[in-house]
Structures are given as structure tokens and as C-alpha cells.
Design a protein around this motif. Structure first.
Motif, PDB file in Angstrom:
ATOM      1  N   GLY A 121     -25.482  34.721  32.790  1.00  0.00           N
ATOM      2  CA  GLY A 121     -25.050  35.003  34.100  1.00  0.00           C
ATOM      3  C   GLY A 121     -25.341  36.479  34.470  1.00  0.00           C
ATOM      4  O   GLY A 121     -24.815  37.579  34.041  1.00  0.00           O
ATOM      5  N   MET A 122     -26.605  36.728  35.051  1.00  0.00           N
ATOM      6  CA  MET A 122     -26.965  37.951  35.386  1.00  0.00           C
ATOM      7  C   MET A 122     -26.214  38.734  36.412  1.00  0.00           C
ATOM      8  O   MET A 122     -26.000  38.233  37.622  1.00  0.00           O
ATOM      9  CB  MET A 122     -28.398  38.029  35.940  1.00  0.00           C
ATOM     10  N   GLY A 123     -25.494  40.003  35.933  1.00  0.00           N
ATOM     11  CA  GLY A 123     -24.668  40.689  36.861  1.00  0.00           C
ATOM     12  C   GLY A 123     -23.477  40.139  37.296  1.00  0.00           C
ATOM     13  O   GLY A 123     -22.513  40.691  37.702  1.00  0.00           O
ATOM     14  N   THR A 124     -22.856  38.933  36.499  1.00  0.00           N
ATOM     15  CA  THR A 124     -21.710  38.434  36.848  1.00  0.00           C
ATOM     16  C   THR A 124     -20.331  38.819  35.822  1.00  0.00           C
ATOM     17  O   THR A 124     -19.439  38.446  36.174  1.00  0.00           O
ATOM     18  CB  THR A 124     -21.719  36.785  36.603  1.00  0.00           C
ATOM     19  N   GLY A 125     -20.765  39.534  34.818  1.00  0.00           N
ATOM     20  CA  GLY A 125     -19.691  39.870  34.086  1.00  0.00           C
ATOM     21  C   GLY A 125     -19.080  41.253  34.402  1.00  0.00           C
ATOM     22  O   GLY A 125     -18.560  41.601  35.357  1.00  0.00           O
ATOM     23  N   THR A 126     -19.624  42.294  33.431  1.00  0.00           N
ATOM     24  CA  THR A 126     -19.476  43.573  33.939  1.00  0.00           C
ATOM     25  C   THR A 126     -19.660  44.203  35.230  1.00  0.00           C
ATOM     26  O   THR A 126     -19.217  45.047  35.963  1.00  0.00           O
ATOM     27  CB  THR A 126     -20.059  44.667  32.889  1.00  0.00           C
ATOM     28  N   GLY A 127     -20.865  43.547  35.812  1.00  0.00           N
ATOM     29  CA  GLY A 127     -21.503  43.959  36.770  1.00  0.00           C
ATOM     30  C   GLY A 127     -20.695  43.463  38.210  1.00  0.00           C
ATOM     31  O   GLY A 127     -20.697  43.716  39.246  1.00  0.00           O
ATOM     32  N   GLU A 128     -19.624  42.369  38.021  1.00  0.00           N
ATOM     33  CA  GLU A 128     -18.994  41.767  38.930  1.00  0.00           C
ATOM     34  C   GLU A 128     -19.586  41.153  40.216  1.00  0.00           C
ATOM     35  O   GLU A 128     -19.032  41.141  41.312  1.00  0.00           O
ATOM     36  CB  GLU A 128     -17.714  42.879  39.562  1.00  0.00           C
ATOM     37  N   VAL A 129     -20.729  40.781  40.040  1.00  0.00           N
ATOM     38  CA  VAL A 129     -21.377  40.306  41.323  1.00  0.00           C
ATOM     39  C   VAL A 129     -20.964  38.689  41.458  1.00  0.00           C
ATOM     40  O   VAL A 129     -20.650  38.072  40.323  1.00  0.00           O
ATOM     41  CB  VAL A 129     -22.877  39.979  41.031  1.00  0.00           C
ATOM     42  N   PRO A 130     -20.397  38.544  42.647  1.00  0.00           N
ATOM     43  CA  PRO A 130     -19.712  37.063  42.924  1.00  0.00           C
ATOM     44  C   PRO A 130     -20.850  36.119  42.315  1.00  0.00           C
ATOM     45  O   PRO A 130     -21.872  36.075  42.419  1.00  0.00           O
ATOM     46  CB  PRO A 130     -19.794  36.999  44.325  1.00  0.00           C
ATOM     47  N   LEU A 131     -20.083  35.259  41.571  1.00  0.00           N
ATOM     48  CA  LEU A 131     -20.879  33.894  40.952  1.00  0.00           C
ATOM     49  C   LEU A 131     -21.902  33.164  41.833  1.00  0.00           C
ATOM     50  O   LEU A 131     -22.953  33.089  41.498  1.00  0.00           O
ATOM     51  CB  LEU A 131     -19.835  33.066  40.102  1.00  0.00           C
ATOM     52  N   GLU A 132     -21.315  33.052  43.117  1.00  0.00           N
ATOM     53  CA  GLU A 132     -22.093  32.219  43.863  1.00  0.00           C
ATOM     54  C   GLU A 132     -23.271  32.814  44.369  1.00  0.00           C
ATOM     55  O   GLU A 132     -24.516  32.586  44.452  1.00  0.00           O
ATOM     56  CB  GLU A 132     -21.195  31.639  45.255  1.00  0.00           C
ATOM     57  N   LEU A 133     -23.071  34.201  44.716  1.00  0.00           N
ATOM     58  CA  LEU A 133     -24.073  35.055  45.139  1.00  0.00           C
ATOM     59  C   LEU A 133     -25.325  35.333  44.054  1.00  0.00           C
ATOM     60  O   LEU A 133     -26.554  35.159  44.180  1.00  0.00           O
ATOM     61  CB  LEU A 133     -23.460  36.525  45.570  1.00  0.00           C
ATOM     62  N   ALA A 134     -24.714  35.577  42.763  1.00  0.00           N
ATOM     63  CA  ALA A 134     -25.613  35.812  41.623  1.00  0.00           C
ATOM     64  C   ALA A 134     -26.459  34.476  41.228  1.00  0.00           C
ATOM     65  O   ALA A 134     -27.593  34.360  41.119  1.00  0.00           O
ATOM     66  CB  ALA A 134     -24.741  36.210  40.310  1.00  0.00           C
ATOM     67  N   ALA A 135     -25.858  33.389  41.138  1.00  0.00           N
ATOM     68  CA  ALA A 135     -26.314  32.061  40.784  1.00  0.00           C
ATOM     69  C   ALA A 135     -27.687  31.748  42.168  1.00  0.00           C
ATOM     70  O   ALA A 135     -28.820  31.236  41.703  1.00  0.00           O
ATOM     71  CB  ALA A 135     -25.327  30.774  41.059  1.00  0.00           C
ATOM     72  N   LYS A 136     -27.231  32.129  43.489  1.00  0.00           N
ATOM     73  CA  LYS A 136     -28.216  31.890  44.379  1.00  0.00           C
ATOM     74  C   LYS A 136     -29.447  32.583  44.264  1.00  0.00           C
ATOM     75  O   LYS A 136     -30.621  32.199  44.274  1.00  0.00           O
ATOM     76  CB  LYS A 136     -27.725  32.029  45.794  1.00  0.00           C
ATOM     77  N   ALA A 137     -29.125  33.847  43.822  1.00  0.00           N
ATOM     78  CA  ALA A 137     -30.188  34.941  43.836  1.00  0.00           C
ATOM     79  C   ALA A 137     -31.240  34.596  42.356  1.00  0.00           C
ATOM     80  O   ALA A 137     -32.371  34.345  42.428  1.00  0.00           O
ATOM     81  CB  ALA A 137     -29.799  36.265  43.326  1.00  0.00           C
TER      82      ALA A 137
END
Length: 181
Positions: A121-137
Motif C-alpha cells: 500500500g503506497m503511502g497508506t501506512g506512515t504516510g497516511e494517504v487515504p486508502l481510496e485515494l492511494a488505490a486510485k492513484a
């Protein structure tokens, strides 16, 4: 596991542990200083050995949108691509950084002529990017990259949680890449 095809590339969305996925490359989302002390980066360091981090740190700092390459150490993977999604350790990331890290990793596969790559999960852990936004990207960057000439044949998107797996599936469904069950 769900999968879809983009030209000659099979994209798999699966639940699991990034360090246990069979791929020539495992992508390590990190920070520009390539510290591997949290999230997926820490799991990769623990499984691959401290030498993976030491080799990466010799190449630091690197900008977001660049990739440092190390061996996989004790991992089955041949390479680890260190692709920062944030500048400083424990910094909140964003969609643009996730896109840049994924894009740089995919482009690096062309140089190394690899056939398989696995992304956590790119940016979804420590980076706190919302899952839906990161997944779409991530999905959109893969679609864009698939239109180019590449040696890649398999991309694994490895979700550590049901929520991330669901977000990746929803992003793929929204683009008509897979159908709802």
C-alpha cells in the motif's frame, strides 16, 4: 485474489504480506533518506536483512519520483526498489507523491528488464494517504504505464488489510478493469 489484464501485463490484487510475495522486485515505500523503520519498509528490512537498508542509505537522499535500487538481501526478490512517498520520516504524504513513486518504480522496471513487481500500500501506512485515494492513484498509474513497451508481465498489488484490498478492487472496478461480484 482478483486479477485483470492490461495488454501483456497481468495485474493481481491480493491479500498478504509484501515480503512473502514472489516477484523479481519488491517496492519499498519510504522517505527520501531511505530509513526503513516503519510500516512496509520495516517489514522489508526485517525480512531482507539490515544490509538492504545499509545499501539504500548509501544512495540517500533521493527525491520523490526517483528510485534507489538494492539487492533483495534475504528476500526471494532480486531487487528492492526504494521509492519515497514522503521527504522526511513520519511525514504525511499525498496522492501526487504516491503517483510519482509508482511511476518511477514502473519506469525503472524497463531499465532492469524485470518481468514482475510487487507493490504494498503506497503511502497508506506512515504516510497516511487515504486508502481510496492511494488505490486510485496506483491503479491509474499502472493503466497509463501499460500502454508503453515493457518487459513487465505481472504486477502484484499486495494489501495487508481488507480495507486496502477493498479500495484497490473498487478503484479497478471504477475504471472497468474488473467486474463486481
Amino acid at each position: 485474489m482478483k486479477e485483470f489484464r492490461l495488454g501483456r501485463i497481468t495485474v493481481q490484487i491480493l491479500r498478504g504480506d509484501i515480503v512473502r510475495v514472489e516477484a523479481e522486485v519488491i517496492v519499498c515505500p519510504s522517505n527520501s533518506y531511505l530509513h526503513m523503520r516503519g510500516g512496509a519498509a520495516q517489514a522489508i528490512r526485517v525480512a531482507g536483512g539490515d544490509g538492504v537498508e545499509a545499501d539504500a542509505r548509501r544512495q540517500a537522499p533521493i527525491d520523490i519520483g526517483r528510485v534507489a535500487v538494492t539487492s533483495g538481501g534475504n528476500l526471494a526478490a532480486r531487487y528492492v526498489y526504494h521509492a519515497p512517498t514522503m521527504n522526511d520520516p513520519v511525514e504525511v504524504s499525498n496522492e501526487a507523491n504516491v503517483r510519482a513513486a509508482v511511476r518511477a518504480s514502473l519506469h525503472r522496471t524497463r531499465l532492469d528488464r524485470v518481468e514482475s513487481i510487487a507493490f504494498p500500500g503506497m503511502g497508506t501506512g506512515t504516510g497516511e494517504v487515504p486508502l481510496e485515494l492511494a488505490a486510485k492513484a496506483v491503479i491509474e498509474e499502472i493503466v497509463h504505464f501499460s500502454r508503453q513497451d515493457t518487459s513487465l508481465r505481472r504486477i502484484a498489488l499486495v494489501a495487508r488489510s481488507d480495507r486496502l484490498e477493498s479500495a484497490l478492487l473498487c478503484a479497478a472496478e471504477a475504471l472497468g478493469l474488473i467486474s463486481k461480484d
